[in-house]
Design a protein around this motif. Structure first.
Motif, PDB file in Angstrom:
ATOM      1  N   GLU A   1      -6.003  -4.845  -3.812  1.00 37.85           N
ATOM      2  CA  GLU A   1      -6.850  -4.695  -2.650  1.00 37.85           C
ATOM      3  C   GLU A   1      -6.244  -3.761  -1.603  1.00 37.85           C
ATOM      4  O   GLU A   1      -5.035  -3.566  -1.539  1.00 37.85           O
ATOM      5  N   THR A   2      -7.117  -3.186  -0.800  1.00 41.37           N
ATOM      6  CA  THR A   2      -6.711  -2.464   0.400  1.00 41.37           C
ATOM      7  C   THR A   2      -7.316  -3.206   1.582  1.00 41.37           C
ATOM      8  O   THR A   2      -8.467  -3.633   1.535  1.00 41.37           O
ATOM      9  N   HIS A   3      -6.549  -3.401   2.623  1.00 40.97           N
ATOM     10  CA  HIS A   3      -7.065  -4.085   3.813  1.00 40.97           C
ATOM     11  C   HIS A   3      -6.137  -3.817   4.993  1.00 40.97           C
ATOM     12  O   HIS A   3      -5.050  -3.289   4.820  1.00 40.97           O
TER      13      HIS A   3
ATOM     14  N   MET B   1     -11.407  -3.925   0.582  1.00 43.01           N
ATOM     15  CA  MET B   1     -12.017  -3.554  -0.691  1.00 43.01           C
ATOM     16  C   MET B   1     -11.140  -4.026  -1.846  1.00 43.01           C
ATOM     17  O   MET B   1      -9.925  -3.833  -1.838  1.00 43.01           O
ATOM     18  N   LEU B   2     -11.765  -4.658  -2.839  1.00 37.63           N
ATOM     19  CA  LEU B   2     -11.063  -5.108  -4.036  1.00 37.63           C
ATOM     20  C   LEU B   2     -11.253  -4.088  -5.152  1.00 37.63           C
ATOM     21  O   LEU B   2     -12.319  -3.487  -5.290  1.00 37.63           O
ATOM     22  N   TYR B   3     -10.212  -3.911  -5.934  1.00 41.51           N
ATOM     23  CA  TYR B   3     -10.240  -2.944  -7.029  1.00 41.51           C
ATOM     24  C   TYR B   3      -9.872  -3.615  -8.344  1.00 41.51           C
ATOM     25  O   TYR B   3      -8.988  -4.474  -8.388  1.00 41.51           O
ATOM     26  N   PHE B   4     -10.543  -3.166  -9.422  1.00 40.14           N
ATOM     27  CA  PHE B   4     -10.273  -3.671 -10.759  1.00 40.14           C
ATOM     28  C   PHE B   4     -10.327  -2.508 -11.744  1.00 40.14           C
ATOM     29  O   PHE B   4     -11.080  -1.552 -11.549  1.00 40.14           O
TER      30      PHE B   4
ATOM     31  N   LYS C   1     -13.066 -20.843   1.938  1.00 43.21           N
ATOM     32  CA  LYS C   1     -14.052 -21.307   0.964  1.00 43.21           C
ATOM     33  C   LYS C   1     -13.492 -21.119  -0.436  1.00 43.21           C
ATOM     34  O   LYS C   1     -12.999 -20.041  -0.790  1.00 43.21           O
ATOM     35  N   ILE C   2     -13.579 -22.163  -1.253  1.00 42.83           N
ATOM     36  CA  ILE C   2     -13.079 -22.121  -2.625  1.00 42.83           C
ATOM     37  C   ILE C   2     -14.242 -21.811  -3.566  1.00 42.83           C
ATOM     38  O   ILE C   2     -15.252 -22.516  -3.572  1.00 42.83           O
TER      39      ILE C   2
ATOM     40  N   THR D   1      -8.829 -13.617  -0.635  1.00 48.09           N
ATOM     41  CA  THR D   1      -9.315 -12.621   0.315  1.00 48.09           C
ATOM     42  C   THR D   1      -9.276 -13.239   1.715  1.00 48.09           C
ATOM     43  O   THR D   1      -8.809 -14.364   1.887  1.00 48.09           O
ATOM     44  N   GLU D   2      -9.779 -12.521   2.676  1.00 53.29           N
ATOM     45  CA  GLU D   2      -9.728 -13.012   4.058  1.00 53.29           C
ATOM     46  C   GLU D   2     -10.495 -14.327   4.223  1.00 53.29           C
ATOM     47  O   GLU D   2     -10.078 -15.206   4.980  1.00 53.29           O
TER      48      GLU D   2
END
Length: 264
Positions: free
Chosen positions: A262-264, A1-4, A240-241, A212-213
């Motif tokens: 992020e959390t992962h 999960m991404l956080y902003f 992928k860019i 990210t992954e």
């Protein structure tokens, strides 16, 4: 999960850039959310640093460049932590998260020498030993760019693999110092497109991407070098860019890695 930080949406000057980013994330299938309580948008700096074993280390966030602007200093423990349920270890070391650049395995981390001037009460060797224990990583020190207000590593290098980083492709003395410092420590540096912009602006800092992954979200700036940067990223990374124009944010001194966590 991404956080902003939710400020990205609430502050009109960032709204167009934020819309570009959030659309790119959604279209790419990346999960993200906003959090409240921050004093500014630079989430990477005041949020905890996650180590290879999954620990979260929250460093003291009192950077010298905000000495005259205490209203902009986010205290994770009091301002943000109540919104999360994370097992956090708190450290009294003064260190921005943007000055910690991990290798893919997180067994190595590049930090600029700004960490020494930000912690004058520490002996250098003692400080490094404590950082290595907290971060569970071998620390590689590079010189900071004196003209960069923050002195962060994430605007200077990013890892490609455990022994290779990309660095800004400039012939100036500073970039050569970084290359020499890392080469002495067994890390190779591959050139990556960059161009200078005036003042505190980070426009031109292509390597401050969000990784990210599966994706690399590459900042672009409406410049002739955008296409070159995207092509170079495709050659270097097996992900992928996705290009994202966030000039409205970059003009304030940071790009995609700076605003994300992020959390992962």
């Amino acid at each position: 999960m991404l956080y902003f930080s939710s400020i990205l949406k609430s502050n009109p000057k960032y709204s167009l850039s934020a819309e570009n980013l959030f659309s790119a994330l959604s279209d790419s299938g990346e999960k993200f959310t906003l959090f409240d309580g921050a004093k500014d948008i630079w989430a990477r700096d005041y949020m905890p640093v996650k180590t290879k074993s999954g620990k979260y280390i929250s460093f003291r966030y009192e950077p010298s460049y905000l000495a005259d602007d205490p209203q902009l200093r986010t205290n994770f423990k009091t301002d943000i932590a109540p919104h999360f349920t994370l097992p956090v270890t708190y450290s009294n070391i003064n260190l921005d998260g943007g000055n910690v650049v991990f290798s893919p395995s997180k067994a190595k981390a590049v930090i600029t020498d700004r960490v020494f001037s930000e912690n004058p009460e520490y002996d250098k060797n003692t400080l490094l030993l404590e950082l290595e224990n907290l971060l569970e990583a071998e620390i590689f020190i590079i010189p900071s760019l004196k003209s960069d207000m923050t002195g962060h590593a994430d605007g200077v290098v990013r890892f490609v693999n455990e022994n290779t980083v990309i660095g800004n492709a400039l012939p100036y003395g500073y970039e050569q110092k970084v290359k020499r410092a890392l080469k002495k420590q067994g890390i190779s540096v591959v050139d990556f497109p960059y161009f200078d912009s005036a003042g505190i602006s980070a426009v031109g800092s292509y390597l401050n991407f969000l990784e990210t992954e599966k994706h690399i979200f590459l900042p672009v700036f409406g410049d002739i070098q955008d296409e070159t940067a995207a092509k170079r990223a495709k050659e270097i990374f097996e992900k992928k860019i996705v290009t994202v124009n966030i000039n409205g944010i970059a003009k304030d001194g940071g790009v995609l890695n700076c605003i994300s966590w992020e959390t992962h």
